[in-house]
Design an enzyme around this catalytic site. Structure first.
Site, short mmCIF file in Angstrom:
data_model
loop_
_atom_site.label_atom_id
_atom_site.label_comp_id
_atom_site.label_asym_id
_atom_site.label_seq_id
_atom_site.Cartn_x
_atom_site.Cartn_y
_atom_site.Cartn_z
N ALA A 65 0.92 -1.12 0.07
CA ALA A 65 -0.07 -0.14 0.22
C ALA A 65 0.88 1.36 -0.10
CB ALA A 65 -0.85 0.05 0.96
N GLY A 110 0.77 -4.88 0.86
CA GLY A 110 -0.47 -5.18 -0.04
C GLY A 110 -0.44 -5.96 -1.19
N GLU A 113 -0.47 -9.65 -0.61
CA GLU A 113 -1.89 -9.77 -0.21
C GLU A 113 -2.68 -9.63 -1.73
OE1 GLU A 113 -1.94 -6.46 2.59
OE2 GLU A 113 -2.97 -7.86 4.05
N GLU A 133 4.88 -5.08 7.12
CA GLU A 133 4.00 -4.13 7.82
C GLU A 133 4.47 -3.77 9.35
OE1 GLU A 133 2.60 -6.61 6.11
OE2 GLU A 133 1.11 -5.69 4.72
N1 CO8 Z 1 4.40 3.21 -0.93
C1 CO8 Z 1 4.87 4.31 -1.39
N2 CO8 Z 1 5.99 4.44 -2.17
C2 CO8 Z 1 6.79 3.38 -2.37
C3 CO8 Z 1 6.61 2.08 -1.46
C4 CO8 Z 1 5.31 1.92 -0.75
N3 CO8 Z 1 4.94 0.78 -0.33
N4 CO8 Z 1 7.42 1.28 -1.73
C5 CO8 Z 1 8.45 1.95 -2.58
N5 CO8 Z 1 7.91 3.07 -2.89
C6 CO8 Z 1 8.85 3.98 -3.45
C7 CO8 Z 1 10.05 4.88 -2.75
O1 CO8 Z 1 9.47 5.79 -2.00
C8 CO8 Z 1 10.83 5.40 -3.91
O2 CO8 Z 1 10.15 6.55 -4.38
P1 CO8 Z 1 11.21 7.75 -4.56
O3 CO8 Z 1 12.18 7.59 -5.63
O4 CO8 Z 1 10.29 8.99 -4.85
O5 CO8 Z 1 12.15 8.05 -3.39
C9 CO8 Z 1 10.51 4.51 -4.98
O6 CO8 Z 1 9.48 3.67 -4.78
C10 CO8 Z 1 11.84 3.45 -5.24
O7 CO8 Z 1 11.83 2.67 -3.86
P2 CO8 Z 1 13.19 2.66 -2.77
O8 CO8 Z 1 13.96 3.87 -3.42
O9 CO8 Z 1 13.06 2.23 -1.82
O10 CO8 Z 1 13.92 1.31 -3.79
P3 CO8 Z 1 14.98 0.19 -3.07
O11 CO8 Z 1 15.14 -0.71 -4.33
O12 CO8 Z 1 16.00 0.81 -2.17
O13 CO8 Z 1 13.95 -0.79 -2.05
C11 CO8 Z 1 11.98 -1.76 -1.44
C12 CO8 Z 1 12.97 -1.16 -2.42
C13 CO8 Z 1 12.81 -2.80 -0.40
C14 CO8 Z 1 10.69 -2.60 -1.96
C15 CO8 Z 1 11.52 -0.65 -0.54
O14 CO8 Z 1 11.11 0.39 -1.54
C16 CO8 Z 1 10.56 -0.78 0.55
O15 CO8 Z 1 10.98 -1.51 1.53
N6 CO8 Z 1 9.39 -0.31 0.34
C17 CO8 Z 1 8.30 -0.49 1.22
C18 CO8 Z 1 7.75 -1.89 1.26
C19 CO8 Z 1 6.69 -1.94 2.44
O16 CO8 Z 1 6.90 -1.71 3.59
N7 CO8 Z 1 5.42 -2.44 1.79
C20 CO8 Z 1 4.44 -2.54 2.90
C21 CO8 Z 1 3.43 -1.38 3.11
S1 CO8 Z 1 2.28 -1.56 4.15
C22 CO8 Z 1 0.96 -2.23 3.40
O17 CO8 Z 1 1.30 -2.80 2.28
C23 CO8 Z 1 -0.21 -2.58 4.10
C24 CO8 Z 1 -1.38 -3.27 3.39
C25 CO8 Z 1 -2.73 -2.73 4.04
C26 CO8 Z 1 -2.97 -1.42 3.99
C27 CO8 Z 1 -4.06 -0.67 4.65
C28 CO8 Z 1 -4.28 0.50 4.30
C29 CO8 Z 1 -4.52 1.62 5.45
#
Ligand code: CO8
Length: 259
Positions: A65, A110, A113, A133
């Site tokens: 998400a 997500g 999921e 998460e």
């Molecule tokens: N949301 C928003 N932006 C994201 C997300 C995300 N989940 N994941 C990556 N991005 C963006 C980064 O901010 C970055 O943007 P920018 O270039 O503008 O800075 C771009 O994508 C590239 O990401 P990274 O620079 O971080 O790339 P890396 O190769 O260094 O890392 C990862 C890749 C490991 C995937 C890293 O981006 C990461 O850890 N992302 C988050 C993963 C995460 O925590 N996912 C779970 C999110 S919570 C969720 O899904 C809950 C579901 C239920 C929600 C209920 C609603 C309220």
């Protein structure tokens, strides 16, 4: 159909849904969720579409998400976004045709999921799965606490959710989260091959198998078996059943009509 964040294409009975926000690693915000909702409603009611393949553009399937959007929400808005996502996952899970997740890269939170709401998961060797998460102070909210234990067992689901560990495609296959791992360049071809395998079978039987498995998983065993008898009967009274059995006896290919 035209969307801002996803692509929807149709070819030879297969609908391709591609998450297309590569700069944000295809993160799911409320707009993406609403587009997915419209796309899957359309797919559900379009008879020419027999199977669906979901994938992501760029290096991610879906990295979860949208954290930027979630970070600005209060409790009520957070709950609304969870419920919106849960409804989309339920729609994907229960549409009347099989959905194959072709997981090309990160399938996190997500994203994992959404992959779990699909009928089967094929993964590129480059894919990574996880429910990270708890790193953000939340728990999976698009059905992950419910679908993950059903797919991999309670212990492994707790291990993955408590640790927030990312696992490889191969590890995901070993625990039963993924059905097939293939080299990245073969992912779409493998998913399409499976879609064509499904489309060669009796359509009523495929539909009823999906309904029986999905509904049965929500029931106790005895009720599930009773449900199966009803779904089975729907296949037994179909003309495809007559054709399938006749073709076997006559040693020829069955010509199914979906009736
Ligand atoms: N949301 C928003 N932006 C994201 C997300 C995300 N989940 N994941 C990556 N991005 C963006 C980064 O901010 C970055 O943007 P920018 O270039 O503008 O800075 C771009 O994508 C590239 O990401 P990274 O620079 O971080 O790339 P890396 O190769 O260094 O890392 C990862 C890749 C490991 C995937 C890293 O981006 C990461 O850890 N992302 C988050 C993963 C995460 O925590 N996912 C779970 C999110 S919570 C969720 O899904 C809950 C579901 C239920 C929600 C209920 C609603 C309220």
């Amino acid at each position: 159909m035209e969307f801002k964040n996803i692509l929807l294409e149709e070819k030879e009975g297969i609908a391709y849904v591609t998450l297309n926000r590569p700069k944000a690693l295809n993160a799911l915000n409320t707009e993406v969720l609403s587009e997915l909702d419209s796309a899957f409603r359309y797919i559900d009611k379009t008879e020419d579409i027999r199977t669906v393949i979901v994938t992501g553009s760029g290096r991610a399937f879906i990295a979860g998400a949208d954290i930027a959007q979630m970070s600005a929400l209060d409790g009520t808005e957070g709950r609304d976004m969870t419920i919106q996502g849960q409804k989309v996952m339920e729609l994907i899970e229960n549409i009347n045709k099989p959905v194959i997740a072709a997981v090309n890269g990160f399938a996190l939170g997500g994203g994992c999921e959404l992959a779990m709401a699909c009928d089967v998961r094929f993964a590129s060797e480059k894919a990574k799965f996880g429910q990270p998460e708890v790193n953000l102070g939340i728990i999976p909210g698009y059905g992950g606490t419910q679908r993950l234990p059903r797919l991999v067992g309670k212990g492994m689901a707790k291990y993955l959710i408590y640790s927030a560990e990312l696992i490889s495609a191969q590890e995901a296959k070993e625990i039963g989260l993924v059905q097939k791992v293939v080299p990245a360049e073969e992912l779409m071809a493998e998913a399409e091959k499976f879609a064509r395998t499904i489309m060669a079978k009796a359509p009523v039987a495929i539909k009823m198998a999906k309904v029986a498995i999905n509904n049965g998983m929500n029931l106790d065993l005895n009720s599930g078996v009773a449900y199966e008898a009803e779904a089975y009967t729907s296949t037994f009274v179909s003309s495809d059943r007559v054709e399938g059995m006749r073709a076997f006896v006559e040693k020829r290919e069955a010509q199914f009509k979906g009736k």
